[in-house]
Design an enzyme around this catalytic site. Structure first.
Site, mmCIF file in Angstrom:
data_model
loop_
_atom_site.group_PDB
_atom_site.id
_atom_site.type_symbol
_atom_site.label_atom_id
_atom_site.label_comp_id
_atom_site.label_asym_id
_atom_site.label_seq_id
_atom_site.Cartn_x
_atom_site.Cartn_y
_atom_site.Cartn_z
ATOM 1 N N CYS A 95 -11.457 3.072 -0.175
ATOM 2 C CA CYS A 95 -10.114 3.442 0.301
ATOM 3 C C CYS A 95 -9.887 2.622 1.555
ATOM 4 C CB CYS A 95 -10.054 4.940 0.613
ATOM 5 S SG CYS A 95 -8.547 5.432 1.478
ATOM 6 N N GLY B 174 -2.656 9.249 -3.960
ATOM 7 C CA GLY B 174 -3.901 9.782 -4.521
ATOM 8 C C GLY B 174 -3.775 11.028 -5.375
ATOM 9 N N CYS C 1 -3.960 -1.091 -2.214
ATOM 10 C CA CYS C 1 -4.109 0.352 -2.381
ATOM 11 C C CYS C 1 -5.090 0.572 -3.529
ATOM 12 C CB CYS C 1 -2.736 0.944 -2.709
ATOM 13 S SG CYS C 1 -2.760 2.654 -3.229
ATOM 14 N N ASP D 16 0.857 -1.178 0.000
ATOM 15 C CA ASP D 16 0.000 0.000 0.000
ATOM 16 C C ASP D 16 0.898 1.235 0.000
ATOM 17 O OD1 ASP D 16 -2.515 1.416 0.271
ATOM 18 O OD2 ASP D 16 -1.935 1.853 2.326
ATOM 19 N N SER D 17 0.295 2.386 -0.296
ATOM 20 C CA SER D 17 1.074 3.623 -0.288
ATOM 21 C C SER D 17 1.503 3.990 1.136
ATOM 22 C CB SER D 17 0.235 4.753 -0.878
ATOM 23 O OG SER D 17 -0.983 4.865 -0.165
ATOM 24 N N GLU E 9 -6.098 8.897 10.481
ATOM 25 C CA GLU E 9 -4.740 8.824 11.032
ATOM 26 C C GLU E 9 -4.604 9.642 12.318
ATOM 27 O OE1 GLU E 9 -1.644 9.151 8.084
ATOM 28 O OE2 GLU E 9 -2.407 7.379 7.035
ATOM 29 N N HIS F 229 -8.447 3.119 4.260
ATOM 30 C CA HIS F 229 -8.589 3.784 5.564
ATOM 31 C C HIS F 229 -10.043 3.780 6.050
ATOM 32 C CE1 HIS F 229 -4.575 5.432 4.907
ATOM 33 N NE2 HIS F 229 -4.607 6.008 6.080
#
Length: 268
Positions: free
Chosen positions: A187, A46, A76, A13-14, A155, A189
């Site tokens: 996404c 992104g 991702c 993932d990024s 985050e 997250h």
């Protein structure tokens, strides 16, 4: 059992978001070993060009191949939108992304054929989710919405914060107006915001968590290819980042719900 069965699954993932996929893989495949690569030095993806995303993705797959991974999961959404087809052509091992499993599930659960997608700007711009949904069912009506503020809120750990509810109401207004009954969390997250999203959208809207669907697809592919690791003791996982490991370790707690010990830094 295939000789490669004992080899690990590579996931990348990024940054941190792909850990939601890792969490589901650990849940559904407790015997497997996972090597996770988080490109924390170059996050976010992104906002970058397709050309750049493809270059980064190639570099990471090559780094994962050094660990003899038996398959690669592109955890991702941005890299799945822009680099997946190239990776599948160029590398001689199974490579799966997060878009198709999520789209399939949405088509399966929608009742009124109105499906919403929330994702990063570049995932929405790529149109890959909408394309896949319509490919699977021509009657699907798609509403897409970029939600760039969700990642920093996650985050920050603001899962139940008033600001997060306010932002979600703003972003999801168009979904409610279009009467969607299924919402794809496009996404990695976003599964951490399920509580907020349920609250804003109401109980009748089904949330599709791509992370969960990916884990089930991986299980199916490994079973079919006789690549399941059968050792009874849980696999030892490894986490590789392209920047400072301490920040990753601190934030990883939020995604995995437990400590992450084996973190190392690797320059690509």
């Amino acid at each position: 059992m295939n000789n490669h069965a004992k080899e690990p699954i590579g996931v990348f993932d990024s940054g941190l978001g792909g850990l939601t996929v890792v969490k589901e893989l650990i849940h559904h495949l407790p015997n497997e070993r996972i090597v996770y690569f988080g490109d924390t030095a170059r996050v976010p993806y992104g906002t970058k060009s397709g050309e750049t995303i493809i270059r980064y993705s190639r570099e990471i797959v090559r780094a994962l191949l050094k660990f003899k991974v038996k398959m690669v999961v592109v955890a991702c959404n941005t890299a799945s939108s822009l680099a997946l087809d190239v990776l599948k052509k160029e590398f001689d091992l199974p490579v799966i992304g997060v878009i198709e499993p999520g789209a399939r599930k949405a088509v399966e659960v929608t009742r009124n054929k109105k499906v919403g997608i929330i994702a990063t700007s570049s995932t929405v711009k790529s149109g890959k989710y909408a394309q896949k949904l319509v490919e699977l069912d021509k009657q699907i009506i798609v509403t897409s919405q970029a939600c760039p503020l969700f990642v920093p809120l996650v985050e920050e750990g603001w899962f139940e914060h008033a600001v997060t509810f306010q932002v979600a109401r703003e972003y999801l207004g168009v979904m409610k107006k279009n009467k969607i009954d299924t919402l794809i969390l496009g996404c990695t997250h976003y599964p951490l915001l399920k509580g907020v999203l349920h609250n804003v959208m109401g109980p009748k809207v089904q949330l599709v968590d791509s992370a969960q669907e990916v884990a089930l697809q991986v299980k199916g592919l490994l079973t079919k290819g006789r690549l399941l690791r059968t050792q009874l003791k849980p696999g030892q996982h490894m986490f590789i980042v392209s920047d400072e490991p301490k920040q990753f370790q601190r934030l990883a707690l939020r995604f995995l719900g437990g400590g992450v010990k084996n973190v190392r830094r690797s320059n690509l």
